[in-house]
Design an enzyme around this catalytic site. Structure first.
Site, short mmCIF file in Angstrom:
data_model
loop_
_atom_site.label_atom_id
_atom_site.label_comp_id
_atom_site.label_asym_id
_atom_site.label_seq_id
_atom_site.Cartn_x
_atom_site.Cartn_y
_atom_site.Cartn_z
CB CYS A 132 0.43 -7.39 -10.96
SG CYS A 132 -0.44 -6.45 -12.21
CB CYS A 135 -2.09 -4.51 -10.31
SG CYS A 135 -2.17 -5.91 -11.41
CG ASP A 136 -0.09 -4.02 -6.88
OD1 ASP A 136 -1.25 -3.57 -6.81
OD2 ASP A 136 0.18 -5.21 -6.72
#
Ligand code: NAP
Length: 304
Positions: A132, A135-136
């Protein structure tokens, strides 16, 4: 005696659209979602090909709008994981942890999840391996990362990674991308992306986190290590059908087979969105599937 006219499993674009249509048809409908409503689009940074949003829209915002739209029309969404199904033309039972729900019709819209490569995902998840970018990616500001895959997801997300990382190696097993042409053009024009063709990842190096990705050229068999701080894997998807366990017919990949009415091999049971055996997986196609499935379910219970 059924608890519901219709139960929908999965609150991605397909399930939320089915819920919206069913609520407008005044069906007694329940949508079950095991995690956060929105499906895969909530981890998609930016959606540019959903009609009506010429500037694009963040996946999270689109999911929120779809959820609100359906709930405003009266859709009941419950957080619950489905463990099994008991399906026949007469009875449809949805088995939860402590409860069984009985419904006249069912739409399976449980979506799909990223496929793993078996290069250490479980060990290094959250320590350098990710599925992701939304997200990261911020953890890799001014760092070097490897992205694996050649489809829409890998190319789109690799481009997103360049907003943070100083360098992105895009490792693909062939010398041609599968991704749609407009994404390819953008990736080729992006100076931060270096393509590593004809190459597969075989493992990762690192003790506390990722220090490098081990790769092998499939034409020369030459092995090497790309020094990197992170590794993002986007090599396709697998259907979320653990709870289905043979209750409906699937293709060899486990995707549920449905006809033009989204009807599976069991009368009154429908499949919609990425979980379905379908030639195109887009938000727009998932929305279409959901609408058709809900109207099919409505007609089905009218004729019971
Ligand atoms: P995908 O289209 O199936 O692409 C998977 C990629 O990973 C392919 O390039 C494939 O290589 C590669 N791959 C598969 N198995 C591999 C392995 N074992 N080792 C190395 N590489 C491997 O999957 P996706 O990109 O996740 O997309 C899923 C669906 O969502 C697609 O229908 C896609 O169009 C859609 N989607 C659309 C958008 C958009 O419209 N913007 C964005 C994201 C996703 P080969 O090419 O050699 O097979």
């Amino acid at each position: 005696m059924s608890d519901y006219d219709l139960v929908i499993i999965g609150a991605g674009p397909a399930g939320l659209t089915a819920g919206l249509y069913a609520a407008r048809a005044r069906m007694k409908v329940l949508l079950l979602e095991k995690a956060v409503p929105g499906g895969q689009i909530i981890i998609t940074d930016w959606i540019e090909n959903y009609p009506g949003f010429p500037e694009g829209i963040s996946g999270f915002d689109l999911a929120e709008k779809m959820k609100k739209h359906a709930e405003d029309l009266g859709l009941e969404i419950r957080t619950a994981e489905v463990h099994g199904l008991n399906l026949s033309a007469d009875t449809k039972e949805i088995i939860l942890k402590d409860e069984t729900i009985i419904t006249k019709s069912l739409i399976i819209a449980s979506g799909a999840s990223p496929k793993k490569l078996g290069i250490g995902e479980d060990k290094y998840m959250g320590k350098g391996i990710s599925f992701c970018a939304t997200c990261d990616a911020p953890f890799f500001r001014d760092k070097t990362v490897v992205a694996i895959g050649g489809g829409d997801t890998a190319v789109q997300e690799a481009i997103f990674l360049t907003k943070f990382a100083k360098k992105v190696y895009l490792v693909h097993r062939r010398d041609e991308l599968r991704a749609t042409k407009i994404l390819q053009e953008r990736a080729f024009a992006n100076e931060k992306i270096e393509f590593v063709w004809d190459t597969v990842a075989t493992g990762v190096d690192g003790f506390f986190g990722i220090e490098g990705v081990k790769v092998k050229n499939v034409k020369t068999n030459e092995e090497s290590v790309i020094k990197a701080d992170g590794c993002f894997i986007w090599v396709g998807i697998l259907p979320n059908t653990e709870f289905v366990k043979g209750a409906v017919a699937t293709d060899d990949g486990g995707f549920i087979i449905a006809d033009a009415h989204m009807q599976t091999n069991i009368p009154g049971v429908y499949a919609a969105g990425d979980v379905r055996d379908t030639p195109l997986r887009q938000v727009s196609t998932a929305v279409g599937d959901g609408a058709i499935a809900a109207v099919s379910a409505e007609h089905y219970i009218e004729n019971l």
